[in-house]
Scaffold this motif. Structure first.
Motif, PDB file in Angstrom:
ATOM      1  N   HIS A  52       0.806  -1.157   0.012  1.00 27.59           N
ATOM      2  CA  HIS A  52      -0.061  -0.053   0.055  1.00 27.59           C
ATOM      3  C   HIS A  52       0.898   1.429  -0.119  1.00 27.59           C
ATOM      4  O   HIS A  52       1.865   1.256   0.942  1.00 27.59           O
ATOM      5  N   LEU A  53       0.611   2.153  -0.911  1.00 26.60           N
ATOM      6  CA  LEU A  53       1.314   3.705  -1.198  1.00 26.60           C
ATOM      7  C   LEU A  53       0.387   4.432  -1.126  1.00 26.60           C
ATOM      8  O   LEU A  53      -0.325   4.867  -1.874  1.00 26.60           O
ATOM      9  N   THR A  58       2.597   3.728   4.459  1.00 23.30           N
ATOM     10  CA  THR A  58       2.935   2.878   3.329  1.00 23.30           C
ATOM     11  C   THR A  58       3.516   1.556   3.908  1.00 23.30           C
ATOM     12  O   THR A  58       4.041   1.632   5.221  1.00 23.30           O
ATOM     13  N   THR A  59       3.015   0.328   3.452  1.00 23.07           N
ATOM     14  CA  THR A  59       3.266  -0.773   3.924  1.00 23.07           C
ATOM     15  C   THR A  59       3.943  -1.822   2.891  1.00 23.07           C
ATOM     16  O   THR A  59       3.698  -1.666   1.844  1.00 23.07           O
ATOM     17  N   GLY A 157       7.630  -4.097  -7.773  1.00 25.56           N
ATOM     18  CA  GLY A 157       6.697  -3.430  -8.537  1.00 25.56           C
ATOM     19  C   GLY A 157       5.681  -2.818  -7.286  1.00 25.56           C
ATOM     20  O   GLY A 157       5.642  -3.038  -6.154  1.00 25.56           O
ATOM     21  N   VAL A 158       5.152  -1.501  -7.659  1.00 26.54           N
ATOM     22  CA  VAL A 158       4.460  -0.879  -6.617  1.00 26.54           C
ATOM     23  C   VAL A 158       2.859  -1.047  -7.407  1.00 26.54           C
ATOM     24  O   VAL A 158       2.599  -0.977  -8.383  1.00 26.54           O
ATOM     25  N   GLN A 159       2.062  -1.476  -6.390  1.00 29.16           N
ATOM     26  CA  GLN A 159       0.744  -1.833  -6.496  1.00 29.16           C
ATOM     27  C   GLN A 159      -0.256  -0.534  -6.264  1.00 29.16           C
ATOM     28  O   GLN A 159       0.329   0.133  -5.284  1.00 29.16           O
ATOM     29  N   GLN A 160      -1.240  -0.300  -6.992  1.00 21.98           N
ATOM     30  CA  GLN A 160      -2.010   0.776  -6.802  1.00 21.98           C
ATOM     31  C   GLN A 160      -2.931   0.522  -5.481  1.00 21.98           C
ATOM     32  O   GLN A 160      -3.536  -0.472  -5.446  1.00 21.98           O
TER      33      GLN A 160
END
Length: 160
Positions: A52-53, A58-59, A157-160
């Motif tokens: 989570h961003l 942010t985790t 990767g960064v998830q939305q």
């Protein structure tokens, strides 16, 4: 007058100091022999993800695959870690893990990571744009008598 006579010189023996020294030598020998009896577990960083961003929180989640090569169960006491994203330290800490590592079987160990918001905010524009970050994860799995280090680098990767 108590003491020991060596080469014409009387040396006073402090029995308490001698006992303490012998006890320390014994403990030291016992601890060093543990590493000959207990084989350290194999630790592989299986996955590092950002879950989570946002501007508030942010985790992430680190998944370790830990295999105990011994013929007996080992107690896992905890895990310490340091995480860097794109070269910036964003998280570090210790997580208690009160679990057993069964003999000859892999166990997944999950470490939830709360990232430092200030550092993430500095990185946020690049993370949103690129949707990925390079990471370096260092840490150690703690057992009662030893600590087993682990290290991994890669991209996530960064998830939305």
């Amino acid at each position: 007058m108590g003491g020991l006579l060596i080469a014409g010189h009387r040396i006073a023996m402090n029995l308490k100091k001698l006992s303490a020294t012998l006890m320390l030598i014994g403990i030291s020998a016992a601890c060093s022999s543990v590493s000959n009896v207990v084989e350290p577990p194999k630790v592989v960083v299986q996955q590092v993800t950002l879950q989570h961003l946002s501007l508030r929180e942010t985790t992430g989640l680190v998944t370790l695959n830990v295999t105990n090569p011994n013929a007996f169960t080992l107690p896992l006491q905890g895990v310490s870690y340091h995480l860097r994203l794109n070269g910036v330290a964003v998280a570090s800490g210790e997580q208690a893990q009160n679990m057993s590592l069964p003999s000859q079987r892999p166990v997944l160990v999950y470490i939830p990571v709360r990232l430092q918001v200030g550092e993430i905010l500095r990185l946020a524009p690049m993370l949103w744009r690129d949707r990925q970050a390079n990471y370096q994860l260092d840490g150690a799995v703690r057992l009662p008598m030893l600590s087993v280090p682990f290290q991994r680098q890669g991209a996530i990767g960064v998830q939305q």
